[in-house]
Design a protein around this motif. Structure first.
Motif, PDB file in Angstrom:
ATOM      1  N   PRO A 219       0.809  -1.229   0.000  1.00  0.00           N
ATOM      2  CA  PRO A 219       0.000   0.000   0.000  1.00  0.00           C
ATOM      3  C   PRO A 219       0.841   1.278   0.000  1.00  0.00           C
ATOM      4  CG  PRO A 219      -0.859  -1.566   1.585  1.00  0.00           C
ATOM      5  CD  PRO A 219       0.464  -2.099   1.128  1.00  0.00           C
ATOM      6  N   VAL A 220       1.995   1.224   0.695  1.00  0.00           N
ATOM      7  CA  VAL A 220       2.864   2.402   0.712  1.00  0.00           C
ATOM      8  C   VAL A 220       3.413   2.679  -0.676  1.00  0.00           C
ATOM      9  CG1 VAL A 220       5.021   3.358   1.610  1.00  0.00           C
ATOM     10  CG2 VAL A 220       3.487   2.122   3.139  1.00  0.00           C
ATOM     11  N   LEU A 221       3.847   1.637  -1.380  1.00  0.00           N
ATOM     12  CA  LEU A 221       4.385   1.806  -2.731  1.00  0.00           C
ATOM     13  C   LEU A 221       3.321   2.320  -3.691  1.00  0.00           C
ATOM     14  CD1 LEU A 221       6.579  -1.432  -3.023  1.00  0.00           C
ATOM     15  CD2 LEU A 221       7.359   0.924  -2.680  1.00  0.00           C
ATOM     16  N   ILE A 222       2.146   1.702  -3.647  1.00  0.00           N
ATOM     17  CA  ILE A 222       1.066   2.132  -4.543  1.00  0.00           C
ATOM     18  C   ILE A 222       0.599   3.540  -4.182  1.00  0.00           C
ATOM     19  CG2 ILE A 222      -1.290   1.667  -5.292  1.00  0.00           C
ATOM     20  CD1 ILE A 222      -0.761  -1.298  -4.858  1.00  0.00           C
ATOM     21  N   GLY A 223       0.458   3.799  -2.873  1.00  0.00           N
ATOM     22  CA  GLY A 223       0.022   5.124  -2.437  1.00  0.00           C
ATOM     23  C   GLY A 223       1.002   6.206  -2.838  1.00  0.00           C
ATOM     24  N   THR A 224       2.303   5.924  -2.692  1.00  0.00           N
ATOM     25  CA  THR A 224       3.324   6.895  -3.094  1.00  0.00           C
ATOM     26  C   THR A 224       3.250   7.170  -4.588  1.00  0.00           C
ATOM     27  OG1 THR A 224       4.783   6.154  -1.311  1.00  0.00           O
ATOM     28  CG2 THR A 224       5.789   7.397  -3.110  1.00  0.00           C
ATOM     29  N   PHE A 225       3.063   6.113  -5.381  1.00  0.00           N
ATOM     30  CA  PHE A 225       2.934   6.277  -6.831  1.00  0.00           C
ATOM     31  C   PHE A 225       1.741   7.158  -7.184  1.00  0.00           C
ATOM     32  CE2 PHE A 225       0.860   4.909 -10.765  1.00  0.00           C
ATOM     33  CZ  PHE A 225       1.869   5.164 -11.695  1.00  0.00           C
ATOM     34  N   LEU A 226       0.609   6.939  -6.515  1.00  0.00           N
ATOM     35  CA  LEU A 226      -0.588   7.734  -6.791  1.00  0.00           C
ATOM     36  C   LEU A 226      -0.389   9.203  -6.407  1.00  0.00           C
ATOM     37  CD1 LEU A 226      -3.377   5.265  -5.601  1.00  0.00           C
ATOM     38  CD2 LEU A 226      -2.806   5.895  -7.962  1.00  0.00           C
ATOM     39  N   ILE A 227       0.289   9.454  -5.289  1.00  0.00           N
ATOM     40  CA  ILE A 227       0.547  10.826  -4.857  1.00  0.00           C
ATOM     41  C   ILE A 227       1.475  11.524  -5.847  1.00  0.00           C
ATOM     42  CG2 ILE A 227       1.626  12.254  -3.081  1.00  0.00           C
ATOM     43  CD1 ILE A 227       0.627  10.260  -1.002  1.00  0.00           C
ATOM     44  N   VAL A 228       2.515  10.814  -6.304  1.00  0.00           N
ATOM     45  CA  VAL A 228       3.429  11.386  -7.299  1.00  0.00           C
ATOM     46  C   VAL A 228       2.671  11.677  -8.602  1.00  0.00           C
ATOM     47  CG1 VAL A 228       5.442  10.917  -8.750  1.00  0.00           C
ATOM     48  CG2 VAL A 228       5.490  10.351  -6.313  1.00  0.00           C
ATOM     49  N   SER A 229       1.777  10.794  -8.953  1.00  0.00           N
ATOM     50  CA  SER A 229       0.973  10.997 -10.157  1.00  0.00           C
ATOM     51  C   SER A 229       0.086  12.240 -10.014  1.00  0.00           C
ATOM     52  CB  SER A 229       0.101   9.768 -10.428  1.00  0.00           C
ATOM     53  OG  SER A 229      -0.687   9.943 -11.585  1.00  0.00           O
ATOM     54  N   PHE A 230      -0.469  12.414  -8.822  1.00  0.00           N
ATOM     55  CA  PHE A 230      -1.271  13.617  -8.576  1.00  0.00           C
ATOM     56  C   PHE A 230      -0.415  14.877  -8.676  1.00  0.00           C
ATOM     57  CE2 PHE A 230      -2.301  16.901  -5.456  1.00  0.00           C
ATOM     58  CZ  PHE A 230      -3.537  17.320  -5.927  1.00  0.00           C
ATOM     59  N   LEU A 231       0.783  14.847  -8.088  1.00  0.00           N
ATOM     60  CA  LEU A 231       1.667  16.009  -8.140  1.00  0.00           C
ATOM     61  C   LEU A 231       2.054  16.336  -9.579  1.00  0.00           C
ATOM     62  CD1 LEU A 231       4.006  15.312  -5.081  1.00  0.00           C
ATOM     63  CD2 LEU A 231       2.217  17.051  -5.265  1.00  0.00           C
ATOM     64  N   ASN A 232       2.251  15.301 -10.389  1.00  0.00           N
ATOM     65  CA  ASN A 232       2.574  15.533 -11.797  1.00  0.00           C
ATOM     66  C   ASN A 232       1.409  16.216 -12.519  1.00  0.00           C
ATOM     67  OD1 ASN A 232       4.267  15.035 -14.279  1.00  0.00           O
ATOM     68  ND2 ASN A 232       2.464  13.830 -14.817  1.00  0.00           N
ATOM     69  N   TYR A 233       0.199  15.789 -12.196  1.00  0.00           N
ATOM     70  CA  TYR A 233      -0.987  16.436 -12.786  1.00  0.00           C
ATOM     71  C   TYR A 233      -1.090  17.883 -12.324  1.00  0.00           C
ATOM     72  CZ  TYR A 233      -5.846  17.455 -13.970  1.00  0.00           C
ATOM     73  OH  TYR A 233      -6.984  18.033 -14.474  1.00  0.00           O
ATOM     74  N   ASP A 234      -0.841  18.111 -11.028  1.00  0.00           N
ATOM     75  CA  ASP A 234      -0.924  19.460 -10.481  1.00  0.00           C
ATOM     76  C   ASP A 234       0.125  20.367 -11.112  1.00  0.00           C
ATOM     77  OD1 ASP A 234      -2.140  21.288  -8.528  1.00  0.00           O
ATOM     78  OD2 ASP A 234      -0.185  21.247  -7.543  1.00  0.00           O
TER      79      ASP A 234
END
Length: 315
Positions: free
Chosen positions: A287-302
């Protein structure tokens, strides 16, 4: 085109006349705001400056550089100013650069332009080390809170704004202290205004900066955190709800779950001496790996979601 310059002053009596002398004919009105200065800078300007464009406004109590600037903005709007420039009265900004500062606004490609003292590397060598380090920290935190990831030097007070955009600002809610410039960027992003950096040189004389990094570090950090939370909520949950919103929700949820679950089981393993099973480790790490990936993906969108269409032509 009516261009007004706002000059907030506090203990600037020794430098203010030199600053006012540098304003070219392109500026129609010069609004000097005496922020309850103990040196009576406002009265000093009235008695010693003969420029008919200069108007002095005196505060009964000190509001801070932001409050003084907003007073000048309000007066400039009353004067039907199409562009409002802010120049500090400490002599660190060259009013002769105003034509360059306002050019993006005049050309219809920007709503707000600001100076950037870090664009040219040779300028950094002449800048005090504490200011360089402080601005690096403040710039990164400002990028997160404002959403303008390509903007640098957020505390730079040499700015210009289109008059119609200035009218949209919630002036009664904005920061009155040194956080004003950073708060301005956050407010502009919620309006989806385009901001442009203008390379400039800062003039450092014998004056000491009234902005002390040690005294503003915690208030600035708290202010940026509040603005970050408000900006994310407003743009990604209130104004619109998209894939990036889901990435943020699931990213934070999964990261927290994995961190908390892993910490509990790690503590149990240490206290009991029994190693955690492979399944427990995977259940904590995945979950930490997947969650980190999703947060990075959000930051890239932002990062890509910065305003690119000027607001004032549409107004």
């Amino acid at each position: 085109m009516i261009i007004s310059a706002v000059v907030p002053c506090y203990k600037e009596q020794g430098r203010i006349l030199g600053v006012l002398e540098k304003f070219g004919d392109i500026v129609n009105h010069i609004i000097v705001v005496d922020d309850a200065c103990p040196e009576n800078t406002g009265k000093f300007v009235k008695n010693n400056c003969e420029d008919p464009r200069v108007e002095v406004i005196e505060h009964d109590k000190n509001l801070g550089v932001g409050g003084a600037t907003l007073t000048g903005y309000a007066r400039a709007i009353e004067l039907n100013s199409e562009i409002i420039v802010k120049v500090d009265g400490d002599g660190q900004m060259d009013p002769e650069m105003i034509p360059i500062l306002i050019r993006p606004i005049c050309n219809g490609i920007s709503d707000y332009s600001k100076g950037n003292r870090f664009f040219r590397l040779d300028n950094i060598s002449s800048m005090p080390t504490t200011r360089v380090i402080g601005n690096l920290i403040l710039s990164f935190t400002s990028k997160m809170s404002s959403g303008y990831w390509k903007i640098f030097d957020p505390t730079n007070g040499f700015t210009a704004i289109h008059g119609k955009v200035a009218k949209l600002l919630p002036m009664e809610k904005m920061a009155y202290d040194y956080f004003f410039e950073s708060d301005m960027l956050y407010r502009l992003n919620t309006l989806r205004a385009v901001v442009t950096d203008i390379p400039m040189e800062a003039i450092y004389g014998e004056e000491s900066s009234s902005l002390k990094i040690s005294s503003v570090l915690f208030p600035f950090a708290l202010g940026h955190l509040k603005n970050l939370i408000k900006r994310i909520f407003y743009l990604y949950f209130l104004r619109e709800f998209n894939l990036a919103s889901l990435e943020l929700i699931f990213g934070i949820t999964m990261t927290l779950f994995g961190t908390i679950f892993g910490s509990i089981n790690w503590y149990d393993s240490v206290t009991t001496g029994i190693p955690a099973t492979t399944g427990v480790v995977i259940l904590a790490a995945l979950p930490v790996l997947i969650g980190t990936f999703l947060i990075v993906s959000f930051l890239n969108y932002d990062l890509q979601n910065q305003p690119d269409s000027p607001l004032h032509p549409r107004l």
